[in-house]
Motif scaffolding. Structure first.
Motif, mmCIF file in Angstrom:
data_model
loop_
_atom_site.group_PDB
_atom_site.id
_atom_site.type_symbol
_atom_site.label_atom_id
_atom_site.label_comp_id
_atom_site.label_asym_id
_atom_site.label_seq_id
_atom_site.Cartn_x
_atom_site.Cartn_y
_atom_site.Cartn_z
ATOM 1 N N ALA A 95 -2.669 -8.279 54.493
ATOM 2 C CA ALA A 95 -4.087 -7.963 54.276
ATOM 3 C C ALA A 95 -4.301 -6.492 53.955
ATOM 4 N N VAL A 96 -3.539 -5.615 54.598
ATOM 5 C CA VAL A 96 -3.743 -4.173 54.418
ATOM 6 C C VAL A 96 -3.115 -3.681 53.119
ATOM 7 N N LEU A 97 -1.911 -4.143 52.806
ATOM 8 C CA LEU A 97 -1.162 -3.574 51.681
ATOM 9 C C LEU A 97 -1.756 -3.950 50.327
ATOM 10 N N GLU A 104 -1.783 -1.758 45.055
ATOM 11 C CA GLU A 104 -1.155 -1.827 46.366
ATOM 12 C C GLU A 104 -1.354 -0.507 47.102
ATOM 13 N N LEU A 105 -1.393 -0.586 48.424
ATOM 14 C CA LEU A 105 -1.569 0.613 49.241
ATOM 15 C C LEU A 105 -0.400 1.572 49.017
ATOM 16 N N ASP A 106 -0.707 2.844 48.843
ATOM 17 C CA ASP A 106 0.335 3.841 48.618
ATOM 18 C C ASP A 106 1.190 3.995 49.870
ATOM 19 N N THR A 107 2.499 4.159 49.668
ATOM 20 C CA THR A 107 3.419 4.257 50.806
ATOM 21 C C THR A 107 3.236 5.540 51.602
ATOM 22 N N SER A 108 2.525 6.506 51.050
ATOM 23 C CA SER A 108 2.283 7.754 51.783
ATOM 24 C C SER A 108 1.098 7.643 52.747
ATOM 25 N N GLU A 109 0.339 6.558 52.671
ATOM 26 C CA GLU A 109 -0.829 6.368 53.538
ATOM 27 C C GLU A 109 -0.395 6.202 54.988
ATOM 28 N N THR A 110 -1.220 6.711 55.906
ATOM 29 C CA THR A 110 -0.943 6.592 57.339
ATOM 30 C C THR A 110 -0.890 5.130 57.765
ATOM 31 N N TYR A 112 0.068 2.554 56.045
ATOM 32 C CA TYR A 112 1.346 1.978 55.625
ATOM 33 C C TYR A 112 2.458 2.373 56.605
ATOM 34 N N LYS A 113 2.521 3.649 56.935
ATOM 35 C CA LYS A 113 3.584 4.126 57.832
ATOM 36 C C LYS A 113 3.445 3.504 59.220
ATOM 37 N N SER A 114 2.216 3.354 59.699
ATOM 38 C CA SER A 114 1.999 2.764 61.033
ATOM 39 C C SER A 114 2.446 1.313 61.069
ATOM 40 N N LEU A 115 2.143 0.570 60.013
ATOM 41 C CA LEU A 115 2.561 -0.833 59.957
ATOM 42 C C LEU A 115 4.077 -0.956 59.927
ATOM 43 N N LYS A 116 4.734 -0.133 59.133
ATOM 44 C CA LYS A 116 6.193 -0.194 59.050
ATOM 45 C C LYS A 116 6.839 0.236 60.365
ATOM 46 N N LEU A 117 6.220 1.214 61.032
ATOM 47 C CA LEU A 117 6.748 1.639 62.337
ATOM 48 C C LEU A 117 6.635 0.504 63.343
ATOM 49 N N ALA A 118 5.502 -0.183 63.361
ATOM 50 C CA ALA A 118 5.323 -1.310 64.275
ATOM 51 C C ALA A 118 6.349 -2.398 63.990
ATOM 52 N N ARG A 569 17.904 8.162 38.670
ATOM 53 C CA ARG A 569 16.682 8.613 37.994
ATOM 54 C C ARG A 569 15.577 7.572 38.064
ATOM 55 N N PHE A 570 15.931 6.296 37.879
ATOM 56 C CA PHE A 570 14.914 5.259 37.685
ATOM 57 C C PHE A 570 14.759 4.319 38.879
ATOM 58 N N GLY A 571 15.328 4.651 40.027
ATOM 59 C CA GLY A 571 15.262 3.745 41.168
ATOM 60 C C GLY A 571 13.836 3.382 41.549
ATOM 61 N N ALA A 572 13.605 2.102 41.857
ATOM 62 C CA ALA A 572 12.261 1.654 42.258
ATOM 63 C C ALA A 572 11.814 2.422 43.497
ATOM 64 N N GLU A 573 10.599 2.944 43.460
ATOM 65 C CA GLU A 573 10.023 3.746 44.553
ATOM 66 C C GLU A 573 10.720 5.095 44.714
ATOM 67 N N GLY A 574 11.572 5.474 43.755
ATOM 68 C CA GLY A 574 12.218 6.776 43.817
ATOM 69 C C GLY A 574 13.226 6.882 44.952
ATOM 70 N N TRP A 575 13.330 8.073 45.524
ATOM 71 C CA TRP A 575 14.266 8.330 46.627
ATOM 72 C C TRP A 575 13.480 8.909 47.801
ATOM 73 N N LYS A 576 12.617 8.097 48.349
ATOM 74 C CA LYS A 576 11.743 8.533 49.436
ATOM 75 C C LYS A 576 12.491 8.610 50.763
ATOM 76 N N ASP A 577 11.959 9.436 51.661
ATOM 77 C CA ASP A 577 12.478 9.470 53.028
ATOM 78 C C ASP A 577 12.081 8.184 53.734
ATOM 79 N N VAL A 578 13.021 7.603 54.439
ATOM 80 C CA VAL A 578 12.757 6.384 55.212
ATOM 81 C C VAL A 578 13.125 6.668 56.652
ATOM 82 N N GLU A 579 12.173 6.494 57.541
ATOM 83 C CA GLU A 579 12.413 6.772 58.953
ATOM 84 C C GLU A 579 12.933 5.524 59.661
ATOM 85 N N PHE A 580 13.890 5.730 60.559
ATOM 86 C CA PHE A 580 14.458 4.636 61.343
ATOM 87 C C PHE A 580 13.982 4.769 62.786
#
Length: 580
Positions: A95-97, A104-110, A112-118, A569-580
């Motif tokens: 519903a949120v994304l 689609e909701l930008d991955t930099s949004e708070t 988005y990050k809160s949902l992925k953390l949960a 160069r062309f990776g989907a979503e680039g090379w973003k930081d991903v928190e574990f």
């Protein structure tokens, strides 16, 4: 107004309205929605409906989470108690994304990050109960933030993701283009005409130069010297555009920094990282692209030897990363193409089974070197056994599919021979022998008779038969049952986890199945493995998948990260930081 100008305006207006009118009739007569209505709906209707859905999903998550806490406190299994919570969180994410029909909701949004953390914290709870307070706090925060309808938030989403934004308009335009009745009717005929007139295979495809690979070694019975290979345009653009680390590429995410951070994250969990950069087809078969044979004296295989991917791989190696060089062995193996067949498919981005198996051999050799050097220490022994058998598969190349010309049979199916890997399971069935004098006498007599027979036949006697009769009777008479089962990922027993892209998927989960480099790597290592694969998403998406299932790292000692060089160069979503 002058009549000739009036006539021109009328004709121009009619021409503008014809596509719209045809599409409107096609939409109204068919089952598809009338697309222009999406713009009005996404401004007036969608934001409020979405807010209500989000609030309802957040309330449901709150209820399921409270019930799960009570169930766990009462002694229920954590996995069973959390199953409804995970389902509710997935509904909330959906519903949120999806902000509206096209954005689609930008991955930099708070949010988005809160949902992925949960999501990550929930997946950890079963193995790490100490993370319960953090998960509880995260879910309560989500519910407090999203558990009510917010008109202000709806307004901001319309502002940042609405029809006046480029992200919305691009997606809307692409959708109109893809579903246009006129385009769907005329585009295939136009593409075929362009191919027949100009040999142009389309915007995503580059037509290679004529080659000399003919007959079965090319996978085609009737191929001719003038037949040309197809190359994926991004593979070619990666070679001719500046390096991802060049100052001219400053707007791109830095892949080396992302790889370095991922290595450090894994080290903190006791897991070693091994980086495998897969060469694109034009890096290995440059002569098939340009027509200039690299074997001719004075000619230089510029792409293969000077590829940005190879340079970045070498820089990672010098910086102390564990890496695998596939460029050198693949280039060297080309000398046997006339005997063993090519290493890459004619009309596809990917390698043939031969290329995949060569990669598996090289990667396995590197892992054994790491074990010998002590940088990786496996707990279990390499006791799993695998066997392989031939299997023929038909491959319709993905680049050929991208051209849109396959519906006219312009490009042909290529037959490949893969080697399907199966696991050999050995079960021990034992029978106790009675420990009495009769057993001792009969065991001794049987042992001596076998020894005489073996001596007569020139064989060496089984070591068990050289034991004393009393010891032989004390042992179990062991018999073996051998069964063959399909190869499969083993997340529980494996100490090796593989992250990969479509080069890890091909032949592994598609035809002929279990014949990809992952299965052959397991066979070479005699060890079970587990894998997470994302087509075109090995730069960021596959790490995000891992982050959502971080518990799969439990018990792992080595993570092999495979991605094709163009993703630098062309990776989907680039090379973003991903928190574990």
């Amino acid at each position: 107004m002058n009549k000739k100008y009036l006539i021109s305006v009328i004709v121009f207006s009619v021409l503008l309205l014809v596509p719209f009118g045809v599409q409107a009739v096609a939409d109204l007569r068919g089952e598809k929605r009338f697309q222009p209505f999406d713009i009005f709906k996404d401004v007036v209707y969608t934001p409020i409906v979405r807010e209500k859905k989000v609030a309802a999903a957040a309330d449901s998550l709150d209820v399921k989470w409270r019930a799960a806490r009570e169930a766990i406190a009462a002694g229920a299994e954590v996995a069973d108690a959390l199953e409804p919570v995970t389902s509710s969180l997935s509904d909330l994410e959906a519903a949120v994304l999806s902000v509206n029909t096209y954005a689609e909701l930008d991955t930099s949004e708070t949010r988005y990050k809160s949902l992925k953390l949960a999501d990550t914290l929930l997946s950890k709870l079963e193995d790490e109960p100490e993370s319960f307070p953090q998960a509880d706090s995260c879910i309560k925060s989500l519910v407090a933030d999203l558990g009510h309808v917010s008109l202000w938030r709806a307004f901001l989403d319309v502002k940042h993701y609405g029809v006046w934004t480029s992200r919305y308009l691009r997606a809307f335009e692409n959708k109109i283009d893809d579903e246009s009745a006129i385009v769907l009717a005329l585009r295939p005929k136009y593409q075929l005409a362009v191919w027949n007139l100009f040999s142009d295979p389309g915007e995503k495809v580059v037509l290679g130069a004529a080659g000399n690979c003919i007959g079965k070694s090319c996978g085609r019975e009737g191929s001719k010297p003038e037949d040309k290979w197809l190359f994926y345009r991004q593979d070619v653009e990666f070679l001719v555009q500046p390096s991802p680390l060049d100052v001219r590429s400053a707007k791109l995410d830095n892949p080396v920094k992302a790889i370095e951070k991922f290595r450090d994250q894994l080290k903190a969990k006791g897991v070693e990282l091994l980086v495998v950069i897969t060469p694109g087809k034009p890096s290995i078969y440059t002569e098939r692209l340009t027509g200039r044979d690299s074997r001719v004296a004075g000619a230089e295989n510029v792409a293969g030897l000077q590829s940005h991917g190879k340079k970045i791989l070498d820089s990672l190696t010098r910086a102390g990363f564990n890496t695998v060089d596939l460029y050198t062995p693949l280039l060297a193996a080309k000398s046997r193409d006339s005997v063993d067949g090519a290493l890459y498919l004619n009309d596809d981005t990917h390698w043939t089974p031969r290329g995949a198996e060569l990669a598996a051999d090289v990667i396995a050799k590197k892992v054994r070197e790491m074990v010998d050097a002590g940088s990786v220490k496996f707990r279990g022994k390499d006791t799993v056994r695998y066997v392989a058998s031939d299997s023929i598969a038909d491959r319709m190349g993905d680049v050929g599919e991208m051209s849109g010309l396959n519906k006219f049979n312009v490009f042909k199916v290529q037959k490949v021979i893969g080697h399907v890997v199966m696991q050999q399971n050995i079960k021990i069935r034992d029978e106790e022998l009675p420990e009495d004098t009769v057993c001792i006498d009969s065991a001794y007599k049987e042992c001596m008779n076998r020894k005489k027979a073996d001596k007569k036949d020139g064989k060496t006697t089984d070591v068990l038969c050289l034991l004393t009769s009393q010891t032989a009777c004390a042992l179990k008479a062991v018999k073996y049952d051998t069964t063959i089962t399909p190869f499969k990922d083993d997340f529980r027993k494996s100490e090796i986890l593989i992250l990969g892209d479509s080069f890890s998927r091909i032949y592994q989960t598609d035809s002929p199945v279990n014949a990809g480099w992952i299965a052959h790597f397991a066979k070479n290592m005699n060890r079970p493995v587990a894998s997470i694969v994302s087509d075109g998403g090995a730069s960021t998406l596959v790490r995000e998948k891992l982050a959502r299932k971080a518990s799969v790292l439990k018990g792992k000692k080595l993570l092999i990260w495979e991605f094709v060089e163009r993703d630098l160069r062309f990776g989907a979503e680039g090379w973003k930081d991903v928190e574990f």
